[in-house]
Design an enzyme around this catalytic site. Sequence first.
Site, PDB file in Angstrom:
ATOM      1  N   HIS A  67      12.863 -83.389 -36.646  1.00  0.00           N
ATOM      2  CA  HIS A  67      12.188 -84.320 -35.741  1.00  0.00           C
ATOM      3  C   HIS A  67      11.560 -85.478 -36.473  1.00  0.00           C
ATOM      4  O   HIS A  67      11.414 -86.563 -35.912  1.00  0.00           O
ATOM      5  CB  HIS A  67      11.239 -83.590 -34.793  1.00  0.00           C
ATOM      6  CG  HIS A  67      12.010 -83.119 -33.604  1.00  0.00           C
ATOM      7  ND1 HIS A  67      12.350 -83.979 -32.589  1.00  0.00           N
ATOM      8  CD2 HIS A  67      12.626 -81.956 -33.342  1.00  0.00           C
ATOM      9  CE1 HIS A  67      13.109 -83.334 -31.731  1.00  0.00           C
ATOM     10  NE2 HIS A  67      13.293 -82.094 -32.165  1.00  0.00           N
ATOM     11  N   CYS A 109      25.292 -87.558 -28.627  1.00  0.00           N
ATOM     12  CA  CYS A 109      23.892 -87.958 -28.456  1.00  0.00           C
ATOM     13  C   CYS A 109      23.012 -87.404 -29.572  1.00  0.00           C
ATOM     14  O   CYS A 109      21.799 -87.532 -29.528  1.00  0.00           O
ATOM     15  CB  CYS A 109      23.353 -87.522 -27.094  1.00  0.00           C
ATOM     16  SG  CYS A 109      23.316 -85.735 -26.884  1.00  0.00           S
TER      17      CYS A 109
HETATM   18  C1  PEP Z   1      21.212 -82.299 -30.688  1.00  0.00           C
HETATM   19  O1  PEP Z   1      21.028 -81.101 -30.911  1.00  0.00           O
HETATM   20  O2  PEP Z   1      21.996 -83.008 -31.333  1.00  0.00           O
HETATM   21  C2  PEP Z   1      20.452 -82.980 -29.629  1.00  0.00           C
HETATM   22  C3  PEP Z   1      20.748 -84.208 -29.271  1.00  0.00           C
HETATM   23  O3  PEP Z   1      19.406 -82.313 -29.067  1.00  0.00           O
HETATM   24  P1  PEP Z   1      17.976 -82.084 -29.764  1.00  0.00           P
HETATM   25  O4  PEP Z   1      17.922 -82.904 -31.001  1.00  0.00           O
HETATM   26  O5  PEP Z   1      16.964 -82.503 -28.758  1.00  0.00           O
HETATM   27  O6  PEP Z   1      17.990 -80.612 -30.012  1.00  0.00           O
END
Ligand code: PEP
Length: 561
Positions: A187, A486
Site C-alpha cells: 500500500h 487494474c
Molecule cells: C490487485 O490485487 O491488483 C488489486 C487491484 O486490488 P488491491 O490492490 O486492492 O488488492
Amino acid sequence: MQNFPGVGVSPGRIIGTIKQMPKPISEPPAGEQLSGETSAEEATAALKAAAGAVHDELKARAESASGDGKAVLEATALMAKDTMLLKGAGKLIARGTSAQRAIWEAGASVAEMLHNLGGYMAERATDVLDVRARIVAELRGVPAPGIPSSGTPFILVAEDLAPADTATLDPEKVLALVTAGGGPQSHTAIIARSLGLPAVVAAAGVDALADGTEVFVDGAAGSISVDPDDAQRAAAEAWATNASLLAVFDGNGTTADGHLVPLLANVGGGKNAVAAAGLNAQGVGLFRTEFCFLERDTEPSVEEQAAAYKSVFDAFPGKKVVLRTLDAGADKPLPFLTDATEPNPALGVRGYRTDFTTPGVLERQLQAIALAEKDSEADVWVMAPMISTAEEAAHFASMCTAAGITNPGVMVEVPSAALTAESILREVGFASLGTNDLTQYAMAADRQLGPLANLNTPWQPAVLRLVGLTVEGSRAEGHNKPVGVCGEAAADPALAVVLTGLGVNTLSMTARSLAAVAAVLKTVTLAEAQQLAKLALSAPSATEAKAWVREKLPALEELGL
Ligand code: PEP
Ligand code: MG
C-alpha cells in the site's frame, strides 16, 4: 557517499531531509506499579500534564489542517481531555498502578464501552486508542505515533505504511516516501503513486538514518543516496521541469498507430473520483469500495453506501465506472467483516469469500449499488474481488441479477482464476486483472514484505503468462469478453506497453500516472507492443524482462521514468 538500493515504485528525483515515522508504541507491562519514589499524586499530575500536551499538540495541528484531516484531529484532541478516560486512569493510579499502565487500561475500557454502543460512538473507539498511545509516548518522552508533523516539507521514512495512514499524510508536507520494508504492490507503493510522490520501497537500512539527514531519492531507479552530489542535484532540478510535462493527460489513451487503450483511474471514493475526472481519466477501472469504510466498526446502511457510490458515479457521467464490491481482509481489514485472529489473512476469508461467513453484507451492498446507479448517468460495471472458481463467478452473477445489476464481472487475482478464465468468463461479462494479488499468489510472496520485493513484481514471466492466459480465455470460441488491468502494473509505463501487447483492453491506475503511461504508449505501435510482450515473456527472469523492454523504449529515459 552512502547508498541504499531498493525498489523504485513511483518515479521522481528529489532532494530533501528525512523524518522517520516513529515506531508504534508498545504496551506497558501488565501489572506495572508506581515506582518507589513516585506518589500517586505525582503520577496523576504527570498524566494530566501529558494529556494536556497531547491535546494542545493535536489542536494546533487541527488549526493548520483542512477538511477531513481537520475534523479527525479536532475529534482526537477532544478525546485527550475526556473525563471518563482521565478519571478511570486516576482511579487505577490511586490503587498503585503506574501512570502508563493506568492510561493504557482506562483507554481500553473506554474504547470497549464506545464499541458496544455501536454506530457513530463505536467509530470513536479508534480515537481513544490513538490518544492513549500518544499520552504514553509523551510520558515516555518518545515521538508520538503516526505520520510526524513538521513546519517544512520532508522525505518520510517508514517501515511500511497502511491504508489508514493516508488520512493524516499531508502531500504538501511530504516530498517522497521511502520504506525499509514493503513490496512493489504494497500500500505504500499505491499511496505514493496516488499522491504523485516519488517512492522507493524495500530499501533495507534506511530506517537507521537520523532525522534531518539530506538524501537524494530516485523513484525510477529505486535508490537513496546520502549527501547528494552535483549530478544528483542537477537530476533533481531536471525532474522538477519534467514533472510538469508529465502532469497533463489529454484523455486519449492510444498507441502510435491509433489502437485505443482507454486509460482509467483507480479511486477510493468521491473526492478521489472528482480529482481523477479533473485529470482527464477516461472512466474508473477500479473503485475500491472498502476504502470508503476502512474506519468503520459496523456495516454502513444501504442508504449511506448508496450515497458514497453515487458520489463516484456522479464524477463520470456517461463514462464507465467499474465498482468492486468490498475487498475486506488481509491488508484492508474491516472489523464488521473480517476476523482479526485469522492465522493467514491473505489466504483467508477475504474479498468475495466474506459472503461465506457473513452472508447478507454483499447482498445489501449490491442493493446499494443498484440504488446509486438508478439516478446516476455513469455506465456502471460491478465486479467481485478474489474470485477463484467458475462456480463463484456464477453465484456472484446470480446475486447481481437478483439485485438488478446487469453487468457483473470478476477480478482475476487468484492464479486459479487466470488458469480457468475461459469458464469463468462464460459466467460473467468482463474481467479485470488485479496484478498486485495475482503476483503475490503466483509467487507465494506476501506483497507487504520488503525482503520478497524481487519476487513480488508483475515483471515475473510467470505473472505475465497468467495475464496472457486470461486474455486467451476471454477470447475463446463463442465469446469475446473485455479484460482490463487494474493492479499497479498498469501504472508502470513500460509494463503498460507489455500489457497492451498481451491483448489487455483497458488499463486502470492512479490518476497521477495517466499522463506518463499515455506518453509512453503513444511512442509504440500495437505490433511493436506485441513484440515487446513476446520479448518479456521469453525472458528468463523478471529483472531481464524489465531491462530488455526498457531498453527498447527510449521515451522512458527521456522523460525520467
Ligand atoms: C490487485 O490485487 O491488483 C488489486 C487491484 O486490488 P488491491 O490492490 O486492492 O488488492
Ligand atoms: Mg487485490
